[in-house]
Design an enzyme around this catalytic site. Structure first.
Site, mmCIF file in Angstrom:
data_model
loop_
_atom_site.group_PDB
_atom_site.id
_atom_site.type_symbol
_atom_site.label_atom_id
_atom_site.label_comp_id
_atom_site.label_asym_id
_atom_site.label_seq_id
_atom_site.Cartn_x
_atom_site.Cartn_y
_atom_site.Cartn_z
ATOM 1 N N SER A 100 65.642 54.513 -58.838
ATOM 2 C CA SER A 100 64.653 55.007 -57.357
ATOM 3 C C SER A 100 64.029 55.740 -57.874
ATOM 4 C CB SER A 100 64.692 54.627 -56.141
ATOM 5 O OG SER A 100 65.516 53.713 -55.602
ATOM 6 N N HIS A 141 57.980 36.511 -33.044
ATOM 7 C CA HIS A 141 56.819 36.384 -33.496
ATOM 8 C C HIS A 141 55.985 35.561 -33.472
ATOM 9 C CE1 HIS A 141 57.192 40.657 -33.383
ATOM 10 N NE2 HIS A 141 55.082 40.300 -33.201
ATOM 11 N N GLU A 158 73.299 52.057 -52.811
ATOM 12 C CA GLU A 158 73.969 52.900 -52.232
ATOM 13 C C GLU A 158 74.936 52.038 -51.557
ATOM 14 O OE1 GLU A 158 72.638 56.592 -50.291
ATOM 15 O OE2 GLU A 158 70.769 55.905 -50.993
ATOM 16 N N SER A 216 77.487 45.869 -48.704
ATOM 17 C CA SER A 216 77.926 45.919 -47.508
ATOM 18 C C SER A 216 79.608 45.480 -48.000
ATOM 19 C CB SER A 216 77.738 45.042 -46.085
ATOM 20 O OG SER A 216 76.545 45.084 -46.158
HETATM 21 N N1 COS Z 1 84.800 61.864 -52.438
HETATM 22 C C1 COS Z 1 85.407 62.808 -52.768
HETATM 23 N N2 COS Z 1 86.438 61.955 -54.051
HETATM 24 C C2 COS Z 1 86.443 60.562 -53.821
HETATM 25 C C3 COS Z 1 85.943 59.826 -53.048
HETATM 26 C C4 COS Z 1 84.429 60.313 -52.364
HETATM 27 N N3 COS Z 1 84.578 59.383 -51.094
HETATM 28 N N4 COS Z 1 85.941 58.433 -53.485
HETATM 29 C C5 COS Z 1 86.683 58.425 -53.939
HETATM 30 N N5 COS Z 1 86.735 59.535 -54.921
HETATM 31 C C6 COS Z 1 87.764 60.480 -55.353
HETATM 32 C C7 COS Z 1 89.425 59.078 -55.490
HETATM 33 O O1 COS Z 1 90.442 59.764 -54.451
HETATM 34 C C8 COS Z 1 90.275 59.138 -56.685
HETATM 35 O O2 COS Z 1 90.798 60.705 -56.939
HETATM 36 P P1 COS Z 1 91.962 60.518 -58.236
HETATM 37 O O3 COS Z 1 91.194 60.511 -59.522
HETATM 38 O O4 COS Z 1 92.268 62.269 -57.903
HETATM 39 O O5 COS Z 1 92.939 59.815 -57.448
HETATM 40 C C9 COS Z 1 88.877 59.240 -57.526
HETATM 41 O O6 COS Z 1 87.469 59.875 -56.773
HETATM 42 C C10 COS Z 1 88.397 57.722 -57.860
HETATM 43 O O7 COS Z 1 88.734 56.629 -56.430
HETATM 44 P P2 COS Z 1 89.412 55.414 -56.380
HETATM 45 O O8 COS Z 1 90.334 54.563 -57.929
HETATM 46 O O9 COS Z 1 88.948 54.813 -55.081
HETATM 47 O O10 COS Z 1 87.918 54.633 -57.886
HETATM 48 P P3 COS Z 1 88.010 53.313 -57.735
HETATM 49 O O11 COS Z 1 87.506 52.507 -58.917
HETATM 50 O O12 COS Z 1 88.477 51.579 -57.623
HETATM 51 O O13 COS Z 1 86.263 52.999 -56.846
HETATM 52 C C11 COS Z 1 84.473 52.064 -55.272
HETATM 53 C C12 COS Z 1 86.261 52.173 -56.417
HETATM 54 C C13 COS Z 1 84.275 50.679 -55.066
HETATM 55 C C14 COS Z 1 85.342 52.716 -54.332
HETATM 56 C C15 COS Z 1 83.243 52.987 -55.625
HETATM 57 O O14 COS Z 1 83.440 52.440 -57.470
HETATM 58 C C16 COS Z 1 81.950 53.067 -54.941
HETATM 59 O O15 COS Z 1 82.547 53.918 -54.026
HETATM 60 N N6 COS Z 1 81.340 51.934 -55.423
HETATM 61 C C17 COS Z 1 79.826 51.754 -55.245
HETATM 62 C C18 COS Z 1 79.286 52.682 -55.982
HETATM 63 C C19 COS Z 1 77.450 52.992 -55.055
HETATM 64 O O16 COS Z 1 77.428 52.934 -53.782
HETATM 65 N N7 COS Z 1 76.976 52.035 -56.262
HETATM 66 C C20 COS Z 1 75.309 52.148 -55.698
HETATM 67 C C21 COS Z 1 74.391 52.803 -56.363
HETATM 68 S S1 COS Z 1 73.532 54.548 -56.202
HETATM 69 S S2 COS Z 1 71.946 53.337 -55.338
#
Ligand code: COS
Length: 384
Positions: free
Chosen positions: A161, A340, A365, A368
């Site tokens: 964006s 509508h 971001e 769902s």
């Molecule tokens: N705040 C701080 N730390 C975080 C956190 C948060 N919200 N979420 C995860 N972490 C930390 C974890 O605690 C972990 O730390 P350690 O390595 O010290 O244990 C580390 O980050 C890795 O976390 P996790 O194992 O959960 O990672 P994954 O790769 O499994 O994460 C999800 C998977 C799905 C949760 C993540 O990739 C995600 O949120 N994806 C969506 C991203 C998104 O929004 N994309 C759209 C693009 S922006 S338009």
């Protein structure tokens, strides 16, 4: 007139009510003359400058480094109720610099954030790649240390964006300290850095400035790194923890507009000799729309309030707020289109515009489905 009774809920302080009234008055006066959906780049530039002059961007890039998430939500909800591009222009100044505000060095913040607050320099958050969207740990764009304190970036980002009009990007890259999530870092990259180019502008059902970016031997000073080496994943997640509730707030703004125009329609439209509003089927729909909106508002402002009062992590609350508010908004707006009739699908009508605007919010971001993973993980990692 949209329902503002939620502002009496105990989540808010008096200054939030004042801010909501100021934002509403400003939006009603200024947004119609600034937002032109046939010129999304120009609109976003104009809107950002005007929001900067009005002082609203102070909330998107706070000088004291502390986000007031309730203010961000109130502003997004209000701007979205008036226009999707206005919400977008505001939101991107925050999301595009959230990592800097939370984790940047004083020098970087002093160099970048004043222009963001003024709206003269547009910001962007460059996380997603062609092969890494929901699975952030798969980011491949390479960050390599090279001679004389420089870092070289090579790879692609997409669905960015403000891509193409931003003055600077926060870029998440693989710096290689460890495999997976622990090997990413965040960098501030000015848009005019040689080697950074706009590979493609991306058109969507609700047009916004969006692009695919290419990085070819793009060199930045190592001091442009935001936070520590290897901290990029956590920086991205912490930024999203702030901004996911605000996506829910934008969805709320769209839903409130949908309910407002539907109430007008149901009072004025005659069907079988009586107003549409007299039919019990219509009343069922209106009741469900209003209840969905209040449900969303409770979750959005609960998450915002929890963070503002110092909760160390609101990952679960923000994920619930984003998921429920965007899904509810889709359902509310679909109902608005249905009530509508033909007017609901006429190009440029309010329900049709909202129908296109809301769709992406269930995806960006964190879709769902990702929010459900995030919520479940939080539950499962709690001590039994
Ligand atoms: N705040 C701080 N730390 C975080 C956190 C948060 N919200 N979420 C995860 N972490 C930390 C974890 O605690 C972990 O730390 P350690 O390595 O010290 O244990 C580390 O980050 C890795 O976390 P996790 O194992 O959960 O990672 P994954 O790769 O499994 O994460 C999800 C998977 C799905 C949760 C993540 O990739 C995600 O949120 N994806 C969506 C991203 C998104 O929004 N994309 C759209 C693009 S922006 S338009």
């Amino acid at each position: 007139m949209a329902d503002t009774s939620f502002l009496d809920w105990p989540f808010f302080d008096p200054f939030h009510r004042t801010l909501a009234a100021e934002a509403e008055a400003w939006a009603a006066t200024h947004i119609p003359g600034l937002a032109d959906h046939h010129d999304v780049d120009g609109s976003c530039r104009r809107l950002a400058v005007a929001m900067g002059e009005a002082g609203f961007l102070q909330y998107a890039a706070p000088e004291n480094g502390h986000f007031d998430v309730r203010s961000l939500c109130i502003l997004r909800e209000t701007f979205a109720r008036h226009d999707g591009l206005a919400d977008f222009a505001f939101a991107m100044q925050g999301l595009g610099t959230g990592a800097l505000t939370l984790f940047g060095s004083d020098a970087l913040k002093a160099a970048v954030l004043p222009g963001v607050r003024a709206g003269t320099s547009l910001a962007a958050f460059a996380l997603t790649e062609p092969e890494a969207g929901s699975d952030v740990a798969q980011i491949a764009l390479a960050a390599t240390s090279v001679e004389s304190g420089m870092v070289r970036l090579d790879g692609e980002k997409t669905w960015i964006s403000n891509g193409g009009i931003a003055g600077h990007y926060v870029v998440f890259a693989r710096s290689g300290e460890a495999p997976g999530a622990r090997g990413l870092s965040a960098y501030h990259v000015p848009a005019d850095t040689p080697g950074l180019s706009i590979a493609e502008r991306l058109e969507t059902i609700a047009p916004h400035p969006l692009a695919r970016l290419r990085f070819d031997d793009c060199r930045i000073p190592a001091s442009n790194r935001i936070g520590g080496g290897g901290d990029g994943f956590k920086i991205a997640m912490a930024t999203l923890d702030v901004f996911r509730s605000t996506v829910g707030a934008a969805a709320l703004g769209f839903s409130r507009r949908a309910l407002d125009v539907t109430l007008e329609r149901c009072r004025s439209r005659k069907l079988f000799g009586a107003p549409l509003a007299d039919m019990q089927l219509t009343q069922t729909a209106l009741a469900e729309m209003a209840t969905a909106i209040d449900t969303s508002a409770l979750l959005v402002y609960r998450a915002a309030w929890a963070r503002d009062r110092g909760a160390p992590r609101i990952t679960r609350e923000a994920a619930m707020a984003k998921m429920v508010a965007t899904e509810n908004a889709q359902a509310v707006i679909d109902r608005a289109v249905q009530l509508h009739g033909g007017e609901g699908v006429r190009s440029g009508s309010v329900p049709e515009t909202l129908y296109r605007e809301i769709r992406a919010l269930r995806i960006y971001e964190g879709a769902s489905e990702v929010q459900k993973l995030v919520i479940a993980r939080q539950l499962l990692t709690q001590p039994a």
